[in-house]
Write a protein that holds these residues in place. Sequence first.
Motif, mmCIF file in Angstrom:
data_model
loop_
_atom_site.group_PDB
_atom_site.id
_atom_site.type_symbol
_atom_site.label_atom_id
_atom_site.label_comp_id
_atom_site.label_asym_id
_atom_site.label_seq_id
_atom_site.Cartn_x
_atom_site.Cartn_y
_atom_site.Cartn_z
ATOM 1 N N GLN A 46 37.226 81.793 38.294
ATOM 2 C CA GLN A 46 38.308 81.498 39.100
ATOM 3 C C GLN A 46 38.094 81.188 40.699
ATOM 4 O OE1 GLN A 46 41.325 80.537 38.019
ATOM 5 N NE2 GLN A 46 42.317 79.787 40.119
ATOM 6 N N ALA A 47 37.007 82.184 41.026
ATOM 7 C CA ALA A 47 36.730 81.994 42.494
ATOM 8 C C ALA A 47 35.770 80.811 42.888
ATOM 9 C CB ALA A 47 35.473 83.136 42.669
ATOM 10 N N ASP A 48 35.751 79.646 41.716
ATOM 11 C CA ASP A 48 35.092 78.623 42.141
ATOM 12 C C ASP A 48 36.171 77.300 42.058
ATOM 13 O OD1 ASP A 48 32.981 76.908 42.411
ATOM 14 O OD2 ASP A 48 33.255 76.042 40.482
ATOM 15 N N ILE A 49 37.497 77.887 41.906
ATOM 16 C CA ILE A 49 38.410 76.966 41.924
ATOM 17 C C ILE A 49 39.181 76.882 43.221
ATOM 18 C CG2 ILE A 49 40.683 76.122 41.066
ATOM 19 C CD1 ILE A 49 38.659 75.818 39.118
ATOM 20 N N VAL A 50 39.420 75.675 43.961
ATOM 21 C CA VAL A 50 39.957 75.634 45.215
ATOM 22 C C VAL A 50 41.367 74.936 44.987
ATOM 23 C CG1 VAL A 50 37.966 75.864 46.614
ATOM 24 C CG2 VAL A 50 38.626 73.447 45.931
ATOM 25 N N VAL A 51 42.282 75.205 45.723
ATOM 26 C CA VAL A 51 43.612 74.768 45.831
ATOM 27 C C VAL A 51 43.954 73.955 46.825
ATOM 28 C CG1 VAL A 51 46.207 75.161 45.895
ATOM 29 C CG2 VAL A 51 44.559 76.487 44.491
ATOM 30 N N VAL A 52 43.361 74.273 48.105
ATOM 31 C CA VAL A 52 43.428 73.421 49.358
ATOM 32 C C VAL A 52 42.813 72.155 49.392
ATOM 33 C CG1 VAL A 52 41.519 74.443 50.524
ATOM 34 C CG2 VAL A 52 43.354 73.705 52.095
ATOM 35 N N GLY A 53 43.508 71.192 49.748
ATOM 36 C CA GLY A 53 43.361 69.866 49.841
ATOM 37 C C GLY A 53 43.408 68.974 48.643
ATOM 38 N N THR A 54 44.200 69.565 47.822
ATOM 39 C CA THR A 54 44.450 69.203 46.440
ATOM 40 C C THR A 54 46.139 68.982 46.504
ATOM 41 O OG1 THR A 54 44.819 71.219 44.912
ATOM 42 C CG2 THR A 54 42.663 70.133 45.429
ATOM 43 N N GLY A 56 47.732 70.453 44.410
ATOM 44 C CA GLY A 56 48.486 71.648 44.014
ATOM 45 C C GLY A 56 47.842 72.206 42.892
ATOM 46 N N GLY A 57 47.236 71.287 42.002
ATOM 47 C CA GLY A 57 46.604 71.880 40.633
ATOM 48 C C GLY A 57 45.408 72.633 40.693
#
Length: 800
Positions: A46-54, A56-57
């Motif tokens: 999960q730490a490799d997942i970024v929300v910012v700049g997307t 929302g998904g």
Amino acid sequence: MQTNRTSACRWLLAGVTPFALFAAGTAANAQTAPQDDAQAAADESQADIVVVGTAGGGTRRQDAAFAVTSLGAEAIARAAPNSTADLLRTIPGVSAESSGGQNGANIFVRGYPSGGDAQFVTFQLGGVPFFPPPTLSFLENSQLIRLDETVERVEAVRGGTGSLFSNGQPGLTVNVQQREGGDMLKGFAKLSYTDYDEVRGDAWISGPISQDTTFMVGGYYAQGNGIRDPRFRAEKGGQVTANIRHDFDGRGSVLIYGRYLNDHGQWLLPIPVVQDGSKISQFANFDHGTGALASRDTRITTNNAGRTVDLADGRGAKIGNLGLSFDYELVDNLRLRERASYLWGTANTVGLVPTDAPMSAADMAVALGGAGSTVGSLTFASDGAAAPGETQVMRAGIWDVRKRIDAFVNDLALEFSAGGNKLTGGFYLANYTTRDTWALGNDVLLTAEPNARRLNLTLGDGRVATRDGFTSGDSFLVSGRYEGRDIAFYAVDELQITDKLRVDGGLRWQRHEVTGDVATSGAAFDRDGSAATLYDRTVQLGRANRIDYGGSRWSWTVGGNYDFTNQVGVFARYSRGNSFPQFDNLREGLTLISKVDTYEGGLKVSTPLVNLYATLFHNKFDGLATTQIINGVPNESVGGAKATGVELEGVIRPFAGFSIAAAGTYLDGTYRGFFSGNGTIDNTGNRVQRQPKWMWRVTPSYELEVGNFRPSIFATLQYTGDRFSDPENAQLLPNYYQLDAGVSVEVNQRLKLAVTGNNLTDELGLTEGNPRIIGSQGSGTILARPILGRSFRFSAAYSF
């Protein structure tokens, strides 16, 4: 203001209630899906997942076709930031100055021209802007949020898709992601102490409420005098965060959260130092790393207008924040995302602002009384005792800025997926207000020494230059009420053309409106009309003027990502972003809309041995309009800039337990058609102020197991290159190095002891010259703001 707050509360409750009821209804019938190995692996990554700049998904950082940095809890701990803004030093392309204390940071991005504060930086909590205007005078976003142990990670996107989402920030968008509860009861407590006598406690607890509902609550409390000790309690406050999350049987979730911050600290400003070209040294006994001009004698004063000001109020915020994040699959391939937030409270600034560099009492007599003036008597204001004749003196203003703010933000999006295509359309609404009351000026005569004392001066001809230390009254007043409203529609399409190639494009239309009434300084006058008293020269509040502004612009972006393998990829992107004029610019009649064109491309490598992210970018910036307080009066700066740069960050892990993380930036940023001094000074070709050509940092760390113990050591060496404090490039800020280090020991799986040290070599590095003058300060004794001196923090943490 109360009407706006009530209205915003109703909007938020109207948004929250249906989702909360839906969550309650679904909880009654939901079944818990067993967590298989695949899900567990997904959780670990999960730490490799970024929300910012997307939209929302979220996306894997390796798959992102834009420059983004993600910092987990361990990376944040090793950065050992002194403030929220201080953490941004770890992000390439960003120059963050945290020498102003816990608050009052100056943050600059990728060569965007800016005079200070954080004009092109937006902070989010869970993907929602904390306060939609990124910067107002005496208020930037990092002032409204503190890092504590309830923060799971911090994400930051530079340029790229930032101009489409959230408030449409074309510069830097920083998303703070909070911890959430899991299926087991967990807790954490940490007590820390510094060598400058700050005590701080952090704690959180989280766990299940039911099979599908979890909670988290935590926060911190701290108090101390600060590294620059004014001899009174200058740092005090805390923060509490709580959230509840409910999962809808695999189809979505809702998170409802609340946060309360009540924290303030000393606003740290320039102090006397000695400059000889690129050589900087300490002034007299004024310690460059720990010296403070403020003192018990200056703490509480009553100025000529009868206002009593307490410097212990410092700079900070007392705010509440409620919000929700709702994500649900309505039907197959169609998701609804709703994010909303309401913030309210105060964000005040009280500080001792130096006016001029130290000088002799004789020179001060001339400065106050005119040519030929001499010293009649010089005494301490507190007890009337005579001050030594050789006393060096200086002036500093006691500035008092009060802001009452609130903001409602709502971001609603629909996402449709079919095959390799994902189409997202959204609506963004923000309504925000501020009520400003400023009193700048109010200079006091002080001894030029740490923890200064107030002085009274009578001239040789009998004229009285001071009253209780005050040499003047107000120089600039503001009484204003503003309301802003932003409405935006955006659409983004992501298309997976092949297994290796993905392209995306998007549009955003935004309407920005501001109304308000503001009164500023009117004519100057002599309060008592007597030529025998010099201390009561002041200004009065003028008539209120109406502000009624509206403007709209399109932003867009197109980009592509190509993966050679699942570990190596490249991306390219073009984006057009806009920055609308906010309250302070409109107060001065500046209505320009900043336009930013960004071209960028990068390489991304993610392997067990090495992670590398390299980005080449070029910006063209037009339409900057900003104001700078010079001699207590706003001065305009208008124009553009261009910048080309390279950003590098990565980590190498040559063997188990050992890693070397590094980040660096090369920036060639110059002004073009940029005029300061109310249009009188052409700075075309000058380097963009406060941003160096070279910045880099290297952090080696080593962790091993010794019996039941797990010690870990790390160090960070950071280099900041030559800069200029002013757009005229007349105030040089020489390069400097900063060395930080730390060691921690896990005694067992529950207890962890740690010590971190900042600026171990006690480097004298300048982050700011004198922003309240135009041009050079000359050589010798000047005013400048150095980085904070050497300090240590000791902590003990227990988890269960």
